[in-house]
Design a protein around this motif. Structure first.
Motif, PDB file in Angstrom:
ATOM      1  N   VAL A  15       0.853  -1.182   0.000  1.00 59.03           N
ATOM      2  CA  VAL A  15       0.000   0.000   0.000  1.00 59.03           C
ATOM      3  C   VAL A  15       0.896   1.241   0.000  1.00 59.03           C
ATOM      4  N   ALA A  16       0.652   2.147  -0.915  1.00 60.01           N
ATOM      5  CA  ALA A  16       1.444   3.372  -1.005  1.00 60.01           C
ATOM      6  C   ALA A  16       1.028   4.330   0.110  1.00 60.01           C
ATOM      7  N   PRO A  17       1.934   4.714   0.993  1.00 56.64           N
ATOM      8  CA  PRO A  17       1.581   5.679   2.043  1.00 56.64           C
ATOM      9  C   PRO A  17       1.188   7.028   1.434  1.00 56.64           C
ATOM     10  N   ASN A  18       0.289   7.710   2.103  1.00 56.66           N
ATOM     11  CA  ASN A  18      -0.124   9.026   1.616  1.00 56.66           C
ATOM     12  C   ASN A  18       0.988  10.042   1.818  1.00 56.66           C
ATOM     13  N   PHE A  19       1.009  11.066   0.985  1.00 53.87           N
ATOM     14  CA  PHE A  19       1.860  12.230   1.207  1.00 53.87           C
ATOM     15  C   PHE A  19       1.126  13.468   0.719  1.00 53.87           C
ATOM     16  N   THR A  20       1.390  14.571   1.364  1.00 51.56           N
ATOM     17  CA  THR A  20       0.838  15.867   0.985  1.00 51.56           C
ATOM     18  C   THR A  20       1.979  16.862   0.909  1.00 51.56           C
ATOM     19  N   ALA A  21       2.089  17.569  -0.207  1.00 52.94           N
ATOM     20  CA  ALA A  21       3.161  18.548  -0.390  1.00 52.94           C
ATOM     21  C   ALA A  21       2.748  19.546  -1.449  1.00 52.94           C
ATOM     22  N   ASP A  22       3.309  20.744  -1.369  1.00 55.32           N
ATOM     23  CA  ASP A  22       3.072  21.748  -2.405  1.00 55.32           C
ATOM     24  C   ASP A  22       3.936  21.440  -3.621  1.00 55.32           C
ATOM     25  N   ASP A  23       3.347  21.599  -4.813  1.00 61.26           N
ATOM     26  CA  ASP A  23       4.149  21.442  -6.021  1.00 61.26           C
ATOM     27  C   ASP A  23       4.951  22.709  -6.279  1.00 61.26           C
ATOM     28  N   ILE A  24       5.715  22.743  -7.361  1.00 64.57           N
ATOM     29  CA  ILE A  24       6.596  23.884  -7.607  1.00 64.57           C
ATOM     30  C   ILE A  24       5.823  25.154  -7.942  1.00 64.57           C
ATOM     31  N   ASN A  25       4.515  25.023  -8.195  1.00 62.62           N
ATOM     32  CA  ASN A  25       3.670  26.196  -8.437  1.00 62.62           C
ATOM     33  C   ASN A  25       2.920  26.624  -7.181  1.00 62.62           C
ATOM     34  N   GLY A  26       3.151  25.939  -6.052  1.00 63.40           N
ATOM     35  CA  GLY A  26       2.518  26.311  -4.796  1.00 63.40           C
ATOM     36  C   GLY A  26       1.163  25.681  -4.570  1.00 63.40           C
ATOM     37  N   THR A  27       0.751  24.731  -5.418  1.00 64.84           N
ATOM     38  CA  THR A  27      -0.535  24.052  -5.264  1.00 64.84           C
ATOM     39  C   THR A  27      -0.362  22.795  -4.420  1.00 64.84           C
ATOM     40  N   SER A  28      -1.221  22.634  -3.426  1.00 65.43           N
ATOM     41  CA  SER A  28      -1.134  21.463  -2.554  1.00 65.43           C
ATOM     42  C   SER A  28      -1.539  20.203  -3.311  1.00 65.43           C
ATOM     43  N   GLN A  29      -0.731  19.169  -3.200  1.00 67.31           N
ATOM     44  CA  GLN A  29      -0.997  17.880  -3.839  1.00 67.31           C
ATOM     45  C   GLN A  29      -1.114  16.819  -2.753  1.00 67.31           C
ATOM     46  N   ASP A  30      -2.203  16.063  -2.786  1.00 64.06           N
ATOM     47  CA  ASP A  30      -2.444  15.000  -1.809  1.00 64.06           C
ATOM     48  C   ASP A  30      -2.684  13.705  -2.566  1.00 64.06           C
ATOM     49  N   LEU A  31      -1.821  12.729  -2.357  1.00 65.43           N
ATOM     50  CA  LEU A  31      -1.923  11.473  -3.104  1.00 65.43           C
ATOM     51  C   LEU A  31      -3.291  10.838  -2.945  1.00 65.43           C
ATOM     52  N   TYR A  32      -3.761  10.715  -1.715  1.00 63.87           N
ATOM     53  CA  TYR A  32      -5.020  10.015  -1.478  1.00 63.87           C
ATOM     54  C   TYR A  32      -6.221  10.769  -2.032  1.00 63.87           C
ATOM     55  N   ALA A  33      -6.115  12.083  -2.167  1.00 66.56           N
ATOM     56  CA  ALA A  33      -7.199  12.849  -2.788  1.00 66.56           C
ATOM     57  C   ALA A  33      -7.322  12.482  -4.259  1.00 66.56           C
ATOM     58  N   HIS A  34      -6.183  12.337  -4.942  1.00 67.56           N
ATOM     59  CA  HIS A  34      -6.213  11.921  -6.347  1.00 67.56           C
ATOM     60  C   HIS A  34      -6.769  10.506  -6.486  1.00 67.56           C
ATOM     61  N   LEU A  35      -6.361   9.613  -5.581  1.00 65.55           N
ATOM     62  CA  LEU A  35      -6.857   8.236  -5.643  1.00 65.55           C
ATOM     63  C   LEU A  35      -8.351   8.184  -5.352  1.00 65.55           C
ATOM     64  N   ALA A  36      -8.807   8.988  -4.395  1.00 65.64           N
ATOM     65  CA  ALA A  36     -10.230   9.009  -4.055  1.00 65.64           C
ATOM     66  C   ALA A  36     -11.072   9.519  -5.212  1.00 65.64           C
ATOM     67  N   ALA A  37     -10.461  10.330  -6.079  1.00 64.56           N
ATOM     68  CA  ALA A  37     -11.164  10.813  -7.266  1.00 64.56           C
ATOM     69  C   ALA A  37     -11.171   9.778  -8.392  1.00 64.56           C
ATOM     70  N   GLY A  38     -10.631   8.582  -8.120  1.00 64.22           N
ATOM     71  CA  GLY A  38     -10.654   7.502  -9.098  1.00 64.22           C
ATOM     72  C   GLY A  38      -9.503   7.512 -10.088  1.00 64.22           C
ATOM     73  N   LYS A  39      -8.464   8.320  -9.820  1.00 60.43           N
ATOM     74  CA  LYS A  39      -7.338   8.407 -10.754  1.00 60.43           C
ATOM     75  C   LYS A  39      -6.259   7.393 -10.419  1.00 60.43           C
ATOM     76  N   VAL A  40      -5.702   6.759 -11.437  1.00 63.47           N
ATOM     77  CA  VAL A  40      -4.457   6.030 -11.274  1.00 63.47           C
ATOM     78  C   VAL A  40      -3.352   7.066 -11.131  1.00 63.47           C
ATOM     79  N   VAL A  41      -2.476   6.888 -10.135  1.00 63.39           N
ATOM     80  CA  VAL A  41      -1.421   7.870  -9.888  1.00 63.39           C
ATOM     81  C   VAL A  41      -0.064   7.227 -10.123  1.00 63.39           C
ATOM     82  N   ILE A  42       0.772   7.913 -10.897  1.00 60.20           N
ATOM     83  CA  ILE A  42       2.153   7.492 -11.124  1.00 60.20           C
ATOM     84  C   ILE A  42       3.059   8.442 -10.349  1.00 60.20           C
ATOM     85  N   VAL A  43       3.889   7.893  -9.464  1.00 60.87           N
ATOM     86  CA  VAL A  43       4.825   8.699  -8.677  1.00 60.87           C
ATOM     87  C   VAL A  43       6.242   8.371  -9.136  1.00 60.87           C
TER      88      VAL A  43
END
Length: 267
Positions: free
Chosen positions: A24-52
């Motif tokens: 299981v991929a642990p969650n992480f939350t961090a700002d991207d280089i444009n200052g937008t917050s990115q949350d792994l589990y939020a993307h997954l909850a939206a049904g997206k496959v995520v490539i890290v």
């Protein structure tokens, strides 16, 4: 000299190291280089496959993978300008680098890692957990339904095999989108991010009661509000003053229709 030798050793360990496929991929939350917050589990909850893509700016194999434009090609096919089923996050993981290194102007980099990249890039504030790998690079493909790492694309070999692996995860793991239902609600939220009050705009299928639910990323119900809506376009106000800052998921439900989970950021 010791720092250089250590960096090379860690990078070379990427050949033997791999993402923990099946973990299981642990969650992480961090700002991207444009200052937008990115949350792994939020993307997954939206049904997206995520490539890290976990890499270091000084890592030779990482640079070779980057300049091969594999992820850019995958993003063109499966990202928002393609099938819109995949989110890609490039995560610069090394703690001896700077944002300047990502732009190719620092002293600990092999080049410009930003120009020409259309997917999300993060200069990681912390090292990712061991599930993502203990050397560089690893390119984890994460399933939205069980949050497990299914493939490490760095081991896939060819671009076509990488695309086949991504498609396999989409086919096997992607949550069925509620928007595919004929009784779905298409909504917009503005402002988002929000500091106190935001407005939700959507098209109601009938005059009825609508329930707005706000969930934490872990699935806990944080807020429920009820509204009487009319047939057609409705714009309702949602007060978030009592909600702590963070990333949430919002859903609108009526007796005849329901919306997708939509990411909402409270500042």
């Amino acid at each position: 000299m010791k720092k250089i030798i250590t960096s090379i050793a860690i990078c070379l360990s990427g050949f033997a190291s791999t993402a923990q496929v099946g973990a299981v991929a642990p969650n992480f939350t961090a700002d991207d280089i444009n200052g937008t917050s990115q949350d792994l589990y939020a993307h997954l909850a939206a049904g997206k496959v995520v490539i890290v893509d976990m890499y270091a700016t000084w890592c030779g194999p990482c640079w070779s993978f980057h300049t091969g434009h594999y992820l850019e090609d995958i993003y063109a096919e499966f990202g928002p300008n393609g099938t819109n089923e995949v989110v890609i996050i490039g995560y610069e993981d090394a703690q001896n680098t700077s944002l300047d290194d990502m732009y190719g102007t620092g002293s600990n980099t092999l080049g410009d890692w930003v120009t020409g990249v259309s997917y999300t890039l993060i200069h990681g504030p912390v090292v990712l957990p061991a599930e993502y790998g203990t050397g560089y690079p690893t390119v984890s493909v994460i399933c939205p339904s069980d949050k497990k790492i299914k493939y490490n694309l760095f081991n896939s070999g060819t671009l076509q095999q990488m695309k086949d692996d991504v498609q396999d995860v989409i086919t096997q793991c992607s949550s069925v989108s509620i928007s595919e239902s004929p009784l779905s609600i298409e909504l917009s939220i503005a402002p988002n991010p929000v500091t106190d009050i935001t407005r939700i705009t959507f098209d109601a299928l009938s005059s009825e009661n609508a329930v707005v639910n706000v969930y934490s990323i872990s699935g806990e119900l944080v807020l429920t509000s009820n509204y009487n809506v009319e047939v057609g376009i409705n714009s309702i106000e949602l007060d978030l003053n009592q909600v702590e800052a963070g990333t949430y998921l919002l859903k609108v439900e009526t007796s005849s229709s329901v919306s997708n989970m939509t990411t909402l950021v409270k500042m």
